[in-house]
Motif scaffolding. Structure first.
Motif, PDB file in Angstrom:
ATOM      1  N   THR A  55      -0.961  -1.247  -4.487  1.00 50.86           N
ATOM      2  CA  THR A  55      -0.902  -2.411  -5.370  1.00 50.86           C
ATOM      3  C   THR A  55      -1.356  -3.706  -4.698  1.00 50.86           C
ATOM      4  N   LEU A  56      -1.624  -3.690  -3.411  1.00 56.44           N
ATOM      5  CA  LEU A  56      -2.101  -4.889  -2.723  1.00 56.44           C
ATOM      6  C   LEU A  56      -3.547  -5.163  -3.139  1.00 56.44           C
ATOM      7  N   ALA A  57      -3.851  -6.411  -3.434  1.00 56.78           N
ATOM      8  CA  ALA A  57      -5.196  -6.792  -3.891  1.00 56.78           C
ATOM      9  C   ALA A  57      -6.260  -6.400  -2.869  1.00 56.78           C
ATOM     10  N   ALA A  58      -7.432  -6.041  -3.365  1.00 55.55           N
ATOM     11  CA  ALA A  58      -8.531  -5.583  -2.508  1.00 55.55           C
ATOM     12  C   ALA A  58      -8.897  -6.606  -1.434  1.00 55.55           C
ATOM     13  N   ARG A  59      -8.875  -7.885  -1.755  1.00 59.51           N
ATOM     14  CA  ARG A  59      -9.254  -8.899  -0.749  1.00 59.51           C
ATOM     15  C   ARG A  59      -8.254  -8.945   0.396  1.00 59.51           C
ATOM     16  N   ARG A  60      -6.981  -8.645   0.146  1.00 58.95           N
ATOM     17  CA  ARG A  60      -5.976  -8.607   1.211  1.00 58.95           C
ATOM     18  C   ARG A  60      -6.116  -7.331   2.035  1.00 58.95           C
ATOM     19  N   LEU A 119       0.816  -1.212   0.000  1.00 57.58           N
ATOM     20  CA  LEU A 119       0.000   0.000   0.000  1.00 57.58           C
ATOM     21  C   LEU A 119       0.855   1.268   0.000  1.00 57.58           C
ATOM     22  N   GLY A 120       2.064   1.130  -0.507  1.00 58.39           N
ATOM     23  CA  GLY A 120       2.980   2.251  -0.672  1.00 58.39           C
ATOM     24  C   GLY A 120       4.339   1.731  -1.107  1.00 58.39           C
ATOM     25  N   TRP A 121       5.080   2.574  -1.793  1.00 56.76           N
ATOM     26  CA  TRP A 121       6.379   2.163  -2.309  1.00 56.76           C
ATOM     27  C   TRP A 121       7.366   1.881  -1.180  1.00 56.76           C
ATOM     28  N   SER A 122       7.258   2.611  -0.096  1.00 51.41           N
ATOM     29  CA  SER A 122       8.161   2.426   1.038  1.00 51.41           C
ATOM     30  C   SER A 122       8.150   0.981   1.533  1.00 51.41           C
ATOM     31  N   ALA A 123       6.971   0.380   1.606  1.00 50.30           N
ATOM     32  CA  ALA A 123       6.861  -1.022   2.019  1.00 50.30           C
ATOM     33  C   ALA A 123       7.121  -1.964   0.850  1.00 50.30           C
ATOM     34  N   GLU A 124       6.676  -1.583  -0.330  1.00 55.00           N
ATOM     35  CA  GLU A 124       6.781  -2.474  -1.497  1.00 55.00           C
ATOM     36  C   GLU A 124       8.223  -2.863  -1.792  1.00 55.00           C
ATOM     37  N   TRP A 125       9.121  -1.881  -1.859  1.00 53.50           N
ATOM     38  CA  TRP A 125      10.495  -2.241  -2.209  1.00 53.50           C
ATOM     39  C   TRP A 125      11.149  -3.043  -1.095  1.00 53.50           C
ATOM     40  N   ARG A 126      10.757  -2.779   0.154  1.00 50.76           N
ATOM     41  CA  ARG A 126      11.306  -3.575   1.262  1.00 50.76           C
ATOM     42  C   ARG A 126      10.783  -5.012   1.216  1.00 50.76           C
ATOM     43  N   TRP A 129      -3.074   4.595   3.575  1.00 49.78           N
ATOM     44  CA  TRP A 129      -4.159   4.149   2.697  1.00 49.78           C
ATOM     45  C   TRP A 129      -5.502   4.292   3.419  1.00 49.78           C
ATOM     46  N   LEU A 130      -5.573   3.882   4.661  1.00 50.90           N
ATOM     47  CA  LEU A 130      -6.834   3.904   5.412  1.00 50.90           C
ATOM     48  C   LEU A 130      -7.283   5.305   5.811  1.00 50.90           C
ATOM     49  N   TYR A 131      -6.368   6.132   6.251  1.00 55.90           N
ATOM     50  CA  TYR A 131      -6.746   7.376   6.943  1.00 55.90           C
ATOM     51  C   TYR A 131      -6.434   8.669   6.205  1.00 55.90           C
ATOM     52  N   SER A 132      -5.822   8.600   5.026  1.00 64.16           N
ATOM     53  CA  SER A 132      -5.504   9.849   4.329  1.00 64.16           C
ATOM     54  C   SER A 132      -6.699  10.406   3.565  1.00 64.16           C
ATOM     55  N   GLY A 133      -7.721   9.574   3.354  1.00 63.15           N
ATOM     56  CA  GLY A 133      -8.861  10.013   2.560  1.00 63.15           C
ATOM     57  C   GLY A 133      -8.616   9.882   1.068  1.00 63.15           C
ATOM     58  N   ILE A 134      -7.494   9.280   0.696  1.00 64.79           N
ATOM     59  CA  ILE A 134      -7.162   9.065  -0.712  1.00 64.79           C
ATOM     60  C   ILE A 134      -7.507   7.613  -1.040  1.00 64.79           C
ATOM     61  N   GLU A 135      -8.477   7.432  -1.905  1.00 64.05           N
ATOM     62  CA  GLU A 135      -8.964   6.076  -2.182  1.00 64.05           C
ATOM     63  C   GLU A 135      -8.149   5.328  -3.225  1.00 64.05           C
ATOM     64  N   ARG A 136      -7.581   6.054  -4.175  1.00 60.02           N
ATOM     65  CA  ARG A 136      -6.806   5.406  -5.234  1.00 60.02           C
ATOM     66  C   ARG A 136      -5.460   6.098  -5.377  1.00 60.02           C
ATOM     67  N   HIS A 137      -4.460   5.273  -5.585  1.00 59.53           N
ATOM     68  CA  HIS A 137      -3.110   5.795  -5.806  1.00 59.53           C
ATOM     69  C   HIS A 137      -2.323   4.707  -6.520  1.00 59.53           C
TER      70      HIS A 137
END
Length: 183
Positions: free
Chosen positions: A159-164, A110-117, A147-155
């Motif tokens: 990239t994490l699937a909706a079911r996860r 749910l963000g590049w910071s976590a994705e590359w790690r 992702w949950l609290y910024s009020g931004i629904e799409r970015h």
């Protein structure tokens, strides 16, 4: 300076104040000492350029991002304060959530910071709770909060699937949203 009686922000750059006000509408109640928010150009960490940095013990955040990205990045950085205060039991519980995703082979974050790690993890990082694993878990937690609290629904970084995402949302509802957050 803005905020309720329980958490205040002190701005070195007044341009951030309006965006922080909008972000606060989406966040659970918070309490803690004031946090200073400033601007810094050319921010870097040991991995390269970054959009922001949080210094929870110094009660300070600095940003080097556009106002369009600021709200999401602000919530991410704010949740570094939450991660620090949440305690070992909650952090380990979150690790269990992302461990299950990793073991099942679910791609994305749910963000590049976590994705590359996440991509850089070695199989034994989870087993040994290596620094690489713990940093990934922290960044995943903060990106999930953004992702949950910024009020931004799409970015593009979501990239994490909706079911996860449902599993993470449920974890946050159960573990983070009970009472005021200590920041």
């Amino acid at each position: 300076m803005i905020g309720g009686a329980s958490l205040r922000f002190i701005f070195e750059d007044p341009a951030y104040e309006t965006v922080v006000r909008r972000a606060l509408r989406h966040l659970p109640p918070m309490s803690g000492a004031p946090i200073h928010i400033g601007k810094a150009h050319g921010l870097r960490d040991r991995h390269g350029e970054v959009h922001a940095a949080a210094f929870p013990r110094a009660r300070r955040m600095v940003f080097d991002c556009s106002l369009a990205e600021f709200r999401r990045v602000f919530v991410h950085e704010l949740f570094h304060f939450v991660w620090l205060r949440k305690g070992n039991a909650a952090r380990r519980s979150y690790e269990d959530v992302v461990r299950a995703e990793c073991l099942a082979g679910f791609p994305g974050e749910l963000g590049w910071s976590a994705e590359w790690r996440k991509r850089a993890l070695k199989p034994r990082d989870m087993d040994t709770r290596s620094r690489r694993w713990r940093e990934y878990c922290c960044e995943s937690f903060c990106d999930s909060a953004a992702w949950l609290y910024s009020g931004i629904e799409r970015h593009q970084e979501f990239t994490l699937a909706a079911r996860r995402r449902k599993h993470r949302r449920a974890w946050f509802a159960k573990t983070v949203e009970r009472g005021a957050l200590s920041i």
